[in-house]
Motif scaffolding. Structure first.
Motif, PDB file in Angstrom:
ATOM      1  N   ASP A 168       0.816  -1.215   0.000  1.00  0.00           N
ATOM      2  CA  ASP A 168       0.000   0.000   0.000  1.00  0.00           C
ATOM      3  C   ASP A 168       0.850   1.266   0.000  1.00  0.00           C
ATOM      4  O   ASP A 168       0.467   2.266  -0.596  1.00  0.00           O
ATOM      5  N   ASP A 169       2.014   1.227   0.651  1.00  0.00           N
ATOM      6  CA  ASP A 169       2.891   2.390   0.678  1.00  0.00           C
ATOM      7  C   ASP A 169       3.296   2.808  -0.731  1.00  0.00           C
ATOM      8  O   ASP A 169       3.521   3.986  -0.999  1.00  0.00           O
ATOM      9  N   PHE A 170       3.399   1.841  -1.622  1.00  0.00           N
ATOM     10  CA  PHE A 170       3.854   2.116  -2.985  1.00  0.00           C
ATOM     11  C   PHE A 170       2.679   2.255  -3.952  1.00  0.00           C
ATOM     12  O   PHE A 170       2.651   3.149  -4.785  1.00  0.00           O
ATOM     13  N   LEU A 171       1.688   1.376  -3.821  1.00  0.00           N
ATOM     14  CA  LEU A 171       0.556   1.405  -4.738  1.00  0.00           C
ATOM     15  C   LEU A 171      -0.305   2.643  -4.564  1.00  0.00           C
ATOM     16  O   LEU A 171      -0.950   3.093  -5.499  1.00  0.00           O
ATOM     17  N   PHE A 172      -0.314   3.191  -3.356  1.00  0.00           N
ATOM     18  CA  PHE A 172      -1.154   4.355  -3.107  1.00  0.00           C
ATOM     19  C   PHE A 172      -0.328   5.558  -2.663  1.00  0.00           C
ATOM     20  O   PHE A 172      -0.833   6.472  -2.041  1.00  0.00           O
ATOM     21  N   GLY A 173       0.957   5.553  -3.010  1.00  0.00           N
ATOM     22  CA  GLY A 173       1.838   6.660  -2.693  1.00  0.00           C
ATOM     23  C   GLY A 173       1.655   7.802  -3.679  1.00  0.00           C
ATOM     24  O   GLY A 173       0.785   7.764  -4.550  1.00  0.00           O
ATOM     25  N   ASP A 174       2.495   8.820  -3.551  1.00  0.00           N
ATOM     26  CA  ASP A 174       2.377  10.001  -4.402  1.00  0.00           C
ATOM     27  C   ASP A 174       3.271   9.947  -5.631  1.00  0.00           C
ATOM     28  O   ASP A 174       3.438  10.957  -6.307  1.00  0.00           O
ATOM     29  N   GLY A 175       3.842   8.797  -5.912  1.00  0.00           N
ATOM     30  CA  GLY A 175       4.714   8.673  -7.070  1.00  0.00           C
ATOM     31  C   GLY A 175       4.136   7.720  -8.089  1.00  0.00           C
ATOM     32  O   GLY A 175       2.944   7.404  -8.089  1.00  0.00           O
ATOM     33  N   VAL A 176       5.014   7.268  -8.965  1.00  0.00           N
ATOM     34  CA  VAL A 176       4.695   6.284  -9.987  1.00  0.00           C
ATOM     35  C   VAL A 176       5.243   4.948  -9.503  1.00  0.00           C
ATOM     36  O   VAL A 176       6.369   4.880  -9.007  1.00  0.00           O
ATOM     37  N   THR A 177       4.454   3.886  -9.637  1.00  0.00           N
ATOM     38  CA  THR A 177       4.873   2.570  -9.195  1.00  0.00           C
ATOM     39  C   THR A 177       5.045   1.660 -10.398  1.00  0.00           C
ATOM     40  O   THR A 177       4.127   1.516 -11.215  1.00  0.00           O
ATOM     41  N   VAL A 178       6.240   1.075 -10.519  1.00  0.00           N
ATOM     42  CA  VAL A 178       6.545   0.107 -11.576  1.00  0.00           C
ATOM     43  C   VAL A 178       6.841  -1.215 -10.883  1.00  0.00           C
ATOM     44  O   VAL A 178       7.745  -1.286 -10.047  1.00  0.00           O
ATOM     45  N   ILE A 179       6.064  -2.253 -11.234  1.00  0.00           N
ATOM     46  CA  ILE A 179       6.216  -3.550 -10.579  1.00  0.00           C
ATOM     47  C   ILE A 179       6.610  -4.608 -11.604  1.00  0.00           C
ATOM     48  O   ILE A 179       5.808  -4.965 -12.478  1.00  0.00           O
ATOM     49  N   GLU A 180       7.834  -5.093 -11.487  1.00  0.00           N
ATOM     50  CA  GLU A 180       8.268  -6.206 -12.325  1.00  0.00           C
ATOM     51  C   GLU A 180       7.667  -7.486 -11.753  1.00  0.00           C
ATOM     52  O   GLU A 180       7.624  -7.669 -10.548  1.00  0.00           O
ATOM     53  N   TRP A 181       7.188  -8.355 -12.629  1.00  0.00           N
ATOM     54  CA  TRP A 181       6.539  -9.610 -12.254  1.00  0.00           C
ATOM     55  C   TRP A 181       5.244  -9.356 -11.490  1.00  0.00           C
ATOM     56  O   TRP A 181       4.783 -10.190 -10.724  1.00  0.00           O
ATOM     57  N   GLY A 182       4.618  -8.208 -11.680  1.00  0.00           N
ATOM     58  CA  GLY A 182       3.424  -7.836 -10.941  1.00  0.00           C
ATOM     59  C   GLY A 182       2.252  -8.777 -11.111  1.00  0.00           C
ATOM     60  O   GLY A 182       1.392  -8.861 -10.236  1.00  0.00           O
ATOM     61  N   GLU A 183       2.218  -9.499 -12.208  1.00  0.00           N
ATOM     62  CA  GLU A 183       1.115 -10.446 -12.416  1.00  0.00           C
ATOM     63  C   GLU A 183       1.075 -11.514 -11.325  1.00  0.00           C
ATOM     64  O   GLU A 183       0.029 -12.111 -11.059  1.00  0.00           O
ATOM     65  N   LEU A 184       2.196 -11.718 -10.630  1.00  0.00           N
ATOM     66  CA  LEU A 184       2.240 -12.695  -9.545  1.00  0.00           C
ATOM     67  C   LEU A 184       1.430 -12.244  -8.324  1.00  0.00           C
ATOM     68  O   LEU A 184       1.113 -13.053  -7.457  1.00  0.00           O
ATOM     69  N   LEU A 185       1.088 -10.961  -8.266  1.00  0.00           N
ATOM     70  CA  LEU A 185       0.320 -10.442  -7.126  1.00  0.00           C
ATOM     71  C   LEU A 185      -1.159 -10.770  -7.227  1.00  0.00           C
ATOM     72  O   LEU A 185      -1.888 -10.659  -6.238  1.00  0.00           O
ATOM     73  N   GLY A 186      -1.630 -11.135  -8.416  1.00  0.00           N
ATOM     74  CA  GLY A 186      -3.015 -11.552  -8.600  1.00  0.00           C
ATOM     75  C   GLY A 186      -4.013 -10.565  -8.039  1.00  0.00           C
ATOM     76  O   GLY A 186      -4.016  -9.391  -8.385  1.00  0.00           O
ATOM     77  N   GLU A 187      -4.852 -11.017  -7.127  1.00  0.00           N
ATOM     78  CA  GLU A 187      -5.925 -10.185  -6.584  1.00  0.00           C
ATOM     79  C   GLU A 187      -5.425  -9.075  -5.663  1.00  0.00           C
ATOM     80  O   GLU A 187      -6.197  -8.215  -5.245  1.00  0.00           O
ATOM     81  N   ASN A 188      -4.141  -9.058  -5.352  1.00  0.00           N
ATOM     82  CA  ASN A 188      -3.576  -7.990  -4.521  1.00  0.00           C
ATOM     83  C   ASN A 188      -3.234  -6.748  -5.337  1.00  0.00           C
ATOM     84  O   ASN A 188      -2.788  -5.751  -4.775  1.00  0.00           O
ATOM     85  N   LEU A 189      -3.438  -6.803  -6.643  1.00  0.00           N
ATOM     86  CA  LEU A 189      -3.200  -5.643  -7.489  1.00  0.00           C
ATOM     87  C   LEU A 189      -4.295  -4.600  -7.277  1.00  0.00           C
ATOM     88  O   LEU A 189      -5.427  -4.954  -6.914  1.00  0.00           O
ATOM     89  N   PRO A 190      -3.979  -3.331  -7.525  1.00  0.00           N
ATOM     90  CA  PRO A 190      -5.023  -2.300  -7.389  1.00  0.00           C
ATOM     91  C   PRO A 190      -6.064  -2.452  -8.502  1.00  0.00           C
ATOM     92  O   PRO A 190      -5.899  -3.260  -9.420  1.00  0.00           O
ATOM     93  N   ASP A 191      -7.106  -1.647  -8.446  1.00  0.00           N
ATOM     94  CA  ASP A 191      -8.179  -1.719  -9.440  1.00  0.00           C
ATOM     95  C   ASP A 191      -7.793  -1.102 -10.776  1.00  0.00           C
ATOM     96  O   ASP A 191      -8.460  -1.359 -11.775  1.00  0.00           O
TER      97      ASP A 191
END
Length: 136
Positions: A79-102
């Protein structure tokens, strides 16, 4: 790098990018282009072993590699990164599944002979706007 820079020019605070592709496909190289467009002068390194790297520029860049935590996303406070005030780049983000933002933009990088093929897919209203700005 050029594609990353084009994407970076369209980014706003709170945008989330999910990078997918095989090892060595160019996810970190694409992130270097994004960082350059965000005015970040620091050397961008893969966050494979550190999980998260944060860079300061015109916008903050949170660069995550979740390959090692894919099955345990609660091991870091996303949450610190997904809802922070910057841009978030996640490598292998598909592994997070339902934990990804909307709302996020998926960037798929595939090796094709000596080059790369990059495809973009939006999930959510802001990511659709971003996709249109990048393709526009």
């Amino acid at each position: 790098m050029a594609i990353g820079a084009k994407i970076g020019q369209a980014l706003q605070a709170k945008d989330v990018l999910i990078l997918t592709g095989d090892l060595g496909a160019g996810k970190t190289t694409l992130t270097k282009g994004i960082a350059k467009a965000l005015g970040i002068g620091q050397m961008i390194k893969s966050p494979t072993y550190t999980i998260v790297r944060e860079y300061q520029g015109d916008l903050s860049l949170y660069h995550l590699d979740v390959y090692r935590i894919g099955d345990d996303p609660d091991s870091i406070d996303l949450d610190d990164f997904l809802f922070g005030d910057g841009v978030t780049v996640i490598e292998w983000g598909e592994l997070l599944g339902e934990n990804l933002p909307d709302d996020y933009l998926t960037i798929k990088i595939a090796r094709i002979d000596d080059g790369r093929q990059v495809s973009l897919e939006a999930k959510g209203a802001r990511s659709q706007e971003l996709l249109e700005a990048i393709n526009g």
